[in-house]
Write a protein that holds these residues in place. Structure first.
Motif, mmCIF file in Angstrom:
data_model
loop_
_atom_site.group_PDB
_atom_site.id
_atom_site.type_symbol
_atom_site.label_atom_id
_atom_site.label_comp_id
_atom_site.label_asym_id
_atom_site.label_seq_id
_atom_site.Cartn_x
_atom_site.Cartn_y
_atom_site.Cartn_z
ATOM 1 N N SER A 26 0.825 -1.207 0.000
ATOM 2 C CA SER A 26 0.000 0.000 0.000
ATOM 3 C C SER A 26 0.862 1.262 0.000
ATOM 4 N N GLN A 27 0.222 2.367 -0.320
ATOM 5 C CA GLN A 27 0.904 3.653 -0.318
ATOM 6 C C GLN A 27 1.292 4.018 1.109
ATOM 7 N N SER A 28 2.445 4.658 1.244
ATOM 8 C CA SER A 28 2.933 5.044 2.559
ATOM 9 C C SER A 28 1.886 5.868 3.309
ATOM 10 N N GLY A 29 1.636 5.495 4.555
ATOM 11 C CA GLY A 29 0.675 6.225 5.373
ATOM 12 C C GLY A 29 -0.746 5.717 5.284
ATOM 13 N N HIS A 30 -0.993 4.762 4.378
ATOM 14 C CA HIS A 30 -2.349 4.218 4.225
ATOM 15 C C HIS A 30 -2.522 2.963 5.068
ATOM 16 N N ASN A 31 -3.690 2.853 5.725
ATOM 17 C CA ASN A 31 -3.920 1.731 6.626
ATOM 18 C C ASN A 31 -4.978 0.753 6.138
ATOM 19 N N THR A 32 -5.516 0.998 4.967
ATOM 20 C CA THR A 32 -6.633 0.182 4.466
ATOM 21 C C THR A 32 -6.334 -0.301 3.056
ATOM 22 N N ASP A 63 -12.156 -17.016 -13.260
ATOM 23 C CA ASP A 63 -11.321 -16.184 -12.388
ATOM 24 C C ASP A 63 -10.309 -15.376 -13.197
ATOM 25 N N SER A 64 -10.211 -15.644 -14.475
ATOM 26 C CA SER A 64 -9.319 -14.872 -15.333
ATOM 27 C C SER A 64 -9.779 -13.421 -15.351
ATOM 28 N N ALA A 65 -8.900 -12.520 -14.922
ATOM 29 C CA ALA A 65 -9.287 -11.110 -14.800
ATOM 30 C C ALA A 65 -8.075 -10.301 -14.374
ATOM 31 N N LEU A 66 -8.279 -8.985 -14.328
ATOM 32 C CA LEU A 66 -7.296 -8.079 -13.755
ATOM 33 C C LEU A 66 -7.666 -7.887 -12.283
ATOM 34 N N TYR A 67 -6.731 -8.166 -11.400
ATOM 35 C CA TYR A 67 -6.987 -8.014 -9.965
ATOM 36 C C TYR A 67 -6.305 -6.738 -9.487
ATOM 37 N N LEU A 68 -7.110 -5.866 -8.935
ATOM 38 C CA LEU A 68 -6.648 -4.546 -8.527
ATOM 39 C C LEU A 68 -6.632 -4.414 -7.012
ATOM 40 N N CYS A 69 -5.587 -3.803 -6.541
ATOM 41 C CA CYS A 69 -5.467 -3.481 -5.123
ATOM 42 C C CYS A 69 -5.565 -1.963 -4.992
ATOM 43 N N ALA A 70 -6.275 -1.508 -3.986
ATOM 44 C CA ALA A 70 -6.395 -0.077 -3.739
ATOM 45 C C ALA A 70 -6.122 0.205 -2.272
ATOM 46 N N ARG A 112 -8.084 5.333 6.151
ATOM 47 C CA ARG A 112 -9.393 5.329 6.810
ATOM 48 C C ARG A 112 -9.590 6.568 7.663
ATOM 49 N N GLY A 113 -8.504 7.173 8.085
ATOM 50 C CA GLY A 113 -8.616 8.353 8.927
ATOM 51 C C GLY A 113 -9.155 9.576 8.222
ATOM 52 N N GLN A 114 -9.280 9.525 6.874
ATOM 53 C CA GLN A 114 -9.781 10.674 6.128
ATOM 54 C C GLN A 114 -11.265 10.897 6.335
ATOM 55 N N GLY A 115 -11.963 9.878 6.811
ATOM 56 C CA GLY A 115 -13.401 10.043 6.993
ATOM 57 C C GLY A 115 -14.188 9.591 5.789
ATOM 58 N N ILE A 116 -15.388 10.093 5.652
ATOM 59 C CA ILE A 116 -16.296 9.507 4.677
ATOM 60 C C ILE A 116 -15.933 9.864 3.246
ATOM 61 N N ASN A 117 -15.077 10.846 3.026
ATOM 62 C CA ASN A 117 -14.700 11.146 1.651
ATOM 63 C C ASN A 117 -13.322 10.585 1.344
ATOM 64 N N GLU A 118 -13.076 9.429 1.879
ATOM 65 C CA GLU A 118 -11.832 8.700 1.671
ATOM 66 C C GLU A 118 -11.606 8.403 0.189
ATOM 67 N N LYS A 119 -10.382 8.581 -0.291
ATOM 68 C CA LYS A 119 -10.059 8.348 -1.693
ATOM 69 C C LYS A 119 -9.259 7.057 -1.820
ATOM 70 N N LEU A 120 -9.533 6.308 -2.877
ATOM 71 C CA LEU A 120 -8.808 5.082 -3.157
ATOM 72 C C LEU A 120 -7.686 5.345 -4.148
ATOM 73 N N PHE A 121 -6.543 4.735 -3.891
ATOM 74 C CA PHE A 121 -5.398 4.835 -4.781
ATOM 75 C C PHE A 121 -5.093 3.412 -5.265
ATOM 76 N N PHE A 122 -5.214 3.201 -6.567
ATOM 77 C CA PHE A 122 -5.097 1.866 -7.145
ATOM 78 C C PHE A 122 -3.696 1.583 -7.662
ATOM 79 N N GLY A 123 -3.309 0.305 -7.572
ATOM 80 C CA GLY A 123 -2.131 -0.166 -8.260
ATOM 81 C C GLY A 123 -2.477 -0.488 -9.709
ATOM 82 N N SER A 124 -1.486 -0.953 -10.463
ATOM 83 C CA SER A 124 -1.702 -1.261 -11.877
ATOM 84 C C SER A 124 -2.298 -2.642 -12.099
ATOM 85 N N GLY A 125 -2.368 -3.427 -11.041
ATOM 86 C CA GLY A 125 -3.062 -4.700 -11.133
ATOM 87 C C GLY A 125 -2.191 -5.886 -11.502
#
Lengths: 115, 112
Positions: free
Chosen positions: A25-31, A85-92, A96-109
Motif C-alpha cells: 500500500s501507499q505510505s501512510g495508508h492503513n486500508t 477467475d481470469s481477470a485483472l486483480y486490482l489493489c487499492a 481510513r482516517g480521512q473520513g467519509i470522503n476517503e479516496k482510493l489509490f489503485f495499483g496497476s493490477g
C-alpha cells in the motif's frame, strides 16, 4: 504514480490451482481493498482489510481469501481456480482516517489468466 | 449503496469540452460522488470528488445540482491522452467498508 505496487504483473495458472497476489500500500495508508475486473467490465469489490482484519466483503465465494500484515501490505489468495477467475486483480489503498470522503489509490493490477 | 447510470461511450475531438453526466437517483444523505479515470491495463485513477454544487481542480470540474440525483464531469479542452474509461461512483466510502460499485463506466474516445 500512486505508490501502490502489485506483484506479479502477469500470471498464468491452470484450473484447480491456487494463486497468491501481493500488494504494497501507499505510505501512510492503513486500508487495502481488492477488486476483480473482467474484460470490458468495471471493477468488482472483493473485500477490504483494515488494521489486519477483514472489514467488508463483496459477493465472492470463500475460496477468495486475504491477509493484511502489520506494515499494511496485503495478499489475495484464490483457491481452486476456475476459468472465470481470469481477470485483472486490482489493489487499492486508502487512509481510513480521512473520513467519509476517503479516496482510493489503485495499483496497476495483476493480470491473471486461468487455462 | 446508490447505483449509477452513465452513457456507455462518447466521442469527442481534441480541444473540445466534454461533459459526462451520471444519474444516481437513490443517492443517500451521506454519499459523496467520485469520478475515476482508467486507462487500459492500469488501475483507476481518482479525478475529482464532491458532495454538492461545484468542485473544480486542475484536471476537471464536477457539477452537482441541488437534488444531487445526477452529476456532470466536465473535462475542458480534451486531448488524445484523455481517451479512457470514466467511472462515476456514489457512496459513503468510509462507512461502506470500501464496497464501491463501479458499473461499466463511460468510454471516452478523443479524436484528432
Amino acid at each position: 504514480e500512486t505508490g501502490v505496487t502489485q506483484s506479479p504483473t502477469h500470471l498464468i495458472k491452470t484450473r484447480g490451482q491456487q494463486v497468491t497476489l501481493r500488494c504494497s500500500s501507499q505510505s501512510g495508508h492503513n486500508t487495502v481493498s481488492w477488486y476483480q475486473q473482467a474484460l470490458g467490465q468495471g471493477p468488482q469489490f472483493i473485500f477490504q482489510y483494515y488494521r489486519e482484519e477483514e472489514n467488508g466483503r463483496g459477493n465472492f465465494p470463500p475460496r477468495f481469501s486475504g491477509l493484511q500484515f502489520p506494515n499494511y501490505s496485503s495478499e489475495l489468495n484464490v483457491n481452486a481456480l476456475e476459468l472465470d477467475d481470469s481477470a485483472l486483480y486490482l489493489c487499492a489503498s486508502s487512509d481510513r482516517g480521512q473520513g467519509i470522503n476517503e479516496k482510493l489509490f489503485f495499483g496497476s493490477g495483476t493480470q491473471l489468466s486461468v487455462l | 449503496l446508490a447505483k449509477t447510470t452513465q452513457p456507455i461511450s462518447m466521442d469527442s475531438y481534441e480541444g473540445q469540452e466534454v461533459n459526462i453526466t451520471c444519474s444516481h437517483n437513490n443517492i443517500a444523505t451521506n454519499d459523496y460522488i467520485t469520478w475515476y479515470q482508467q486507462f487500459p491495463s492500469q488501475g483507476p485513477r481518482f479525478i475529482i470528488q464532491g458532495y454538492k454544487t461545484k468542485v473544480t481542480n486542475e484536471v476537471a470540474s464536477l457539477f452537482i445540482p441541488a437534488d444531487r440525483k445526477s452529476s456532470t464531469l466536465s473535462l475542458p479542452r480534451v486531448s488524445l491522452s484523455d481517451t479512457a474509461v470514466y467511472y462515476c461512483l456514489v457512496g459513503d466510502i468510509g462507512g461502506s467498508q470500501g464496497n464501491l460499485i463501479f458499473g461499466k463506466g463511460t468510454k471516452l474516445s478523443v479524436k484528432p
